[in-house]
Design a protein around this motif. Structure first.
Motif, PDB file in Angstrom:
ATOM      1  N   ALA A  98      63.636 -15.403  18.202  1.00  0.00           N
ATOM      2  CA  ALA A  98      63.880 -15.667  19.655  1.00  0.00           C
ATOM      3  C   ALA A  98      65.177 -14.731  20.051  1.00  0.00           C
ATOM      4  O   ALA A  98      64.962 -14.713  21.337  1.00  0.00           O
ATOM      5  CB  ALA A  98      64.270 -17.158  19.629  1.00  0.00           C
ATOM      6  N   ASP A  99      66.064 -14.354  19.129  1.00  0.00           N
ATOM      7  CA  ASP A  99      66.774 -13.141  20.052  1.00  0.00           C
ATOM      8  C   ASP A  99      67.389 -12.317  18.790  1.00  0.00           C
ATOM      9  O   ASP A  99      66.899 -12.551  17.537  1.00  0.00           O
ATOM     10  CB  ASP A  99      68.145 -13.814  20.598  1.00  0.00           C
ATOM     11  CG  ASP A  99      68.852 -14.815  19.783  1.00  0.00           C
ATOM     12  OD1 ASP A  99      69.275 -14.372  18.844  1.00  0.00           O
ATOM     13  OD2 ASP A  99      68.948 -16.017  20.069  1.00  0.00           O
ATOM     14  N   HIS A 118      58.590 -17.553  21.688  1.00  0.00           N
ATOM     15  CA  HIS A 118      59.608 -18.188  21.974  1.00  0.00           C
ATOM     16  C   HIS A 118      59.700 -18.055  23.629  1.00  0.00           C
ATOM     17  O   HIS A 118      60.239 -16.570  23.983  1.00  0.00           O
ATOM     18  CB  HIS A 118      60.942 -18.088  21.190  1.00  0.00           C
ATOM     19  CG  HIS A 118      60.766 -18.548  19.868  1.00  0.00           C
ATOM     20  ND1 HIS A 118      60.113 -17.707  18.791  1.00  0.00           N
ATOM     21  CD2 HIS A 118      61.113 -19.953  19.408  1.00  0.00           C
ATOM     22  CE1 HIS A 118      60.283 -18.416  17.791  1.00  0.00           C
ATOM     23  NE2 HIS A 118      60.663 -19.705  17.746  1.00  0.00           N
ATOM     24  N   SER A 276      68.184 -29.216  14.718  1.00  0.00           N
ATOM     25  CA  SER A 276      66.757 -29.280  14.567  1.00  0.00           C
ATOM     26  C   SER A 276      66.286 -30.250  15.954  1.00  0.00           C
ATOM     27  O   SER A 276      66.414 -31.516  15.510  1.00  0.00           O
ATOM     28  CB  SER A 276      65.944 -29.593  13.599  1.00  0.00           C
ATOM     29  OG  SER A 276      65.882 -28.445  12.671  1.00  0.00           O
ATOM     30  N   GLY A 295      67.742 -22.106  21.359  1.00  0.00           N
ATOM     31  CA  GLY A 295      66.974 -21.915  22.212  1.00  0.00           C
ATOM     32  C   GLY A 295      65.442 -22.183  21.287  1.00  0.00           C
ATOM     33  O   GLY A 295      65.697 -23.170  20.417  1.00  0.00           O
ATOM     34  N   GLY A 296      64.424 -21.911  21.688  1.00  0.00           N
ATOM     35  CA  GLY A 296      63.285 -22.360  21.275  1.00  0.00           C
ATOM     36  C   GLY A 296      62.076 -22.812  22.161  1.00  0.00           C
ATOM     37  O   GLY A 296      61.861 -22.113  23.237  1.00  0.00           O
ATOM     38  N   GLY A 302      66.209 -25.501  18.724  1.00  0.00           N
ATOM     39  CA  GLY A 302      67.202 -25.634  17.944  1.00  0.00           C
ATOM     40  C   GLY A 302      68.437 -24.822  18.386  1.00  0.00           C
ATOM     41  O   GLY A 302      68.471 -24.074  19.370  1.00  0.00           O
ATOM     42  N   ALA A 303      69.507 -25.235  17.854  1.00  0.00           N
ATOM     43  CA  ALA A 303      70.836 -24.580  18.265  1.00  0.00           C
ATOM     44  C   ALA A 303      71.696 -24.469  17.243  1.00  0.00           C
ATOM     45  O   ALA A 303      71.581 -25.325  16.145  1.00  0.00           O
ATOM     46  CB  ALA A 303      71.499 -25.083  19.467  1.00  0.00           C
TER      47      ALA A 303
HETATM   48  P1  5GP Z   1      63.807 -25.451  13.632  1.00  0.00           P
HETATM   49  O1  5GP Z   1      64.272 -26.831  14.117  1.00  0.00           O
HETATM   50  O2  5GP Z   1      62.344 -25.743  12.995  1.00  0.00           O
HETATM   51  O3  5GP Z   1      64.845 -24.722  12.799  1.00  0.00           O
HETATM   52  O4  5GP Z   1      63.541 -24.810  15.092  1.00  0.00           O
HETATM   53  C1  5GP Z   1      62.648 -25.099  15.922  1.00  0.00           C
HETATM   54  C2  5GP Z   1      62.689 -23.977  17.087  1.00  0.00           C
HETATM   55  O5  5GP Z   1      63.599 -23.809  17.514  1.00  0.00           O
HETATM   56  C3  5GP Z   1      62.187 -22.657  16.370  1.00  0.00           C
HETATM   57  O6  5GP Z   1      60.956 -21.989  17.021  1.00  0.00           O
HETATM   58  C4  5GP Z   1      63.262 -21.782  16.362  1.00  0.00           C
HETATM   59  O7  5GP Z   1      63.079 -20.446  16.525  1.00  0.00           O
HETATM   60  C5  5GP Z   1      64.208 -22.394  17.352  1.00  0.00           C
HETATM   61  N1  5GP Z   1      65.662 -22.169  16.874  1.00  0.00           N
HETATM   62  C6  5GP Z   1      66.047 -23.104  15.975  1.00  0.00           C
HETATM   63  N2  5GP Z   1      67.350 -22.736  15.563  1.00  0.00           N
HETATM   64  C7  5GP Z   1      67.826 -21.804  16.496  1.00  0.00           C
HETATM   65  C8  5GP Z   1      69.022 -21.292  17.142  1.00  0.00           C
HETATM   66  O8  5GP Z   1      70.185 -21.624  16.396  1.00  0.00           O
HETATM   67  N3  5GP Z   1      69.061 -20.564  18.238  1.00  0.00           N
HETATM   68  C9  5GP Z   1      67.865 -20.036  18.925  1.00  0.00           C
HETATM   69  N4  5GP Z   1      67.892 -19.479  20.071  1.00  0.00           N
HETATM   70  N5  5GP Z   1      66.549 -20.910  18.565  1.00  0.00           N
HETATM   71  C10 5GP Z   1      66.472 -21.625  17.567  1.00  0.00           C
END
Ligand code: 5GP
Ligand code: MN
Length: 331
Positions: A98-99, A118, A276, A295-296, A302-303
């Motif tokens: 995503a970045d 994304h 998440s 982002g996401g 997620g962040a």
């Molecule tokens: P997950 O919860 O499965 O780790 O992430 C869900 C979605 O959010 C994924 O598509 C992932 O790319 C995005 N994502 C998760 N953590 C981060 C983060 O810290 N920064 C950004 N920009 N995107 C995130």
């Protein structure tokens, strides 16, 4: 929020054809990488592309650290350790990232091709194909491999289908479009063992289940049950004999709390808290994540809250969720 964020890539086939033609002409090494905390789409899309490029006779370095539940897909000799620098004249393909800061194991330098789905992707790189209407980056890789003209084998098709399976939650999430099912049918036709793969993808080590018990004991409901939260700490993981990655998909368990429109798992990772976020019913996990620097996608985002503790994170996150619940008309 930028209204163009989640729009389809306007010149999808034109740009993907350019990527295919570029890769066909490359004579030097091609480095293929994906994102930190790699999921099934990160590993599946990058491994599928790496195998297809190798089948074309290209020199490929697939830089990845597959998590335990995906290691069955990969031959020991296939992956490469993280790189400090790219080889001379290398072309870099980054997938599902995503970045720039989320790209894992390689410096983002040289000629960069960015393939992702994304909406929050800033469209970095010399060539980028970012299409948020695709269920998985693996869908973009499927189309790219068709354009490259590589013969489909079970070895190439299997990781690509894994990307589709995992990012659609076994073909259950709202991103399961007719295109997804048609692509999946095509890939199964190339010899992927679907039942065996979906079963294998759900295997988890014993400590995962011990940790899940502890995580579920932290479940809380907020805003009259509209938000469900849970958390995991390094101490809980240690008690269960588990590792960080063992907690990666617990948000998938709490998201089914009846009446909830947002589910958030807080992962205390010592020096930061990783969130998440999942949503439904007109609430945007993406809005919540971007307000917290992440982002996401709209239903799954997620962040990473650097330097934050669980105690500090909860009230901050709840305030942002409250705002999003108001925007969506729930409060
Ligand atoms: P997950 O919860 O499965 O780790 O992430 C869900 C979605 O959010 C994924 O598509 C992932 O790319 C995005 N994502 C998760 N953590 C981060 C983060 O810290 N920064 C950004 N920009 N995107 C995130
Ligand atoms: Mn993905």
């Amino acid at each position: 929020m930028d209204a163009t964020l989640n729009q389809p890539e306007p010149r999808y086939w034109e740009k993907l054809r350019l990527v295919a033609e570029t890769l066909k002409l490359v004579e030097g090494p091609i480095v293929v990488a994906s994102h930190v905390d790699p999921d099934g789409d990160a590993i599946g899309s990058s491994l599928g592309l790496a195998r297809a490029l190798r089948a074309m006779g290209k020199e490929v370095l697939w830089v990845a650290e597959p998590p335990r539940f995906l290691r069955f897909l990969v031959e020991e000799s296939e992956y490469h350790e993280p790189l400090e620098r790219l080889p001379e004249g290398a072309t870099l393909v980054v997938l599902d990232s995503a970045d720039v800061a989320r790209v894992a194991g390689v410096p983002v330098e040289g000629f960069v091709i960015n393939l992702d789905h994304h909406g929050t992707n800033p469209r970095f790189g010399h060539l980028s194909v970012v299409d948020p209407t695709k269920a998985a980056t693996a869908q973009i890789v499927k189309d790219l491999i068709d354009l490259l003209g590589v013969a489909w084998t079970p070895e190439v098709a299997t990781p690509v289908l894994v990307g589709l399976i995992t990012d659609t939650g076994n073909f259950r999430f709202s991103n399961t479009t007719p295109e997804v099912l048609q692509t999946a049918a095509e890939l199964v036709g190339y010899g992927v063992k679907l039942a065996e793969i979906t079963d294998r993808l759900q295997w988890r080590p014993p400590q995962y289940f011990k940790l899940m018990g502890r995580v579920l004991s932290t479940v809380q409901f907020h805003f009259g049950g509209l938000l469900v939260t849970a958390h995991v700490t390094p101490e809980m993981a240690q008690e269960a004999g588990a590792t960080e990655e063992d907690s990666d998909d617990f948000v998938g368990a709490i998201r089914y709390a009846e009446g909830s429109v947002v589910a958030i798992l807080f992962k205390d990772r010592g020096d930061h808290v990783k969130l998440s976020i999942r949503s439904r019913g007109g609430v945007s996990a993406q809005n919540i994540a971007t307000r917290l620097g992440g982002g996401g996608h709209v239903p799954a985002a997620g962040a990473t809250l650097e330097g934050e503790t669980l105690e500090g994170a909860y009230p901050k996150v709840l305030a942002v969720v409250e705002e999003e619940l108001r925007r969506a008309g729930y409060l």
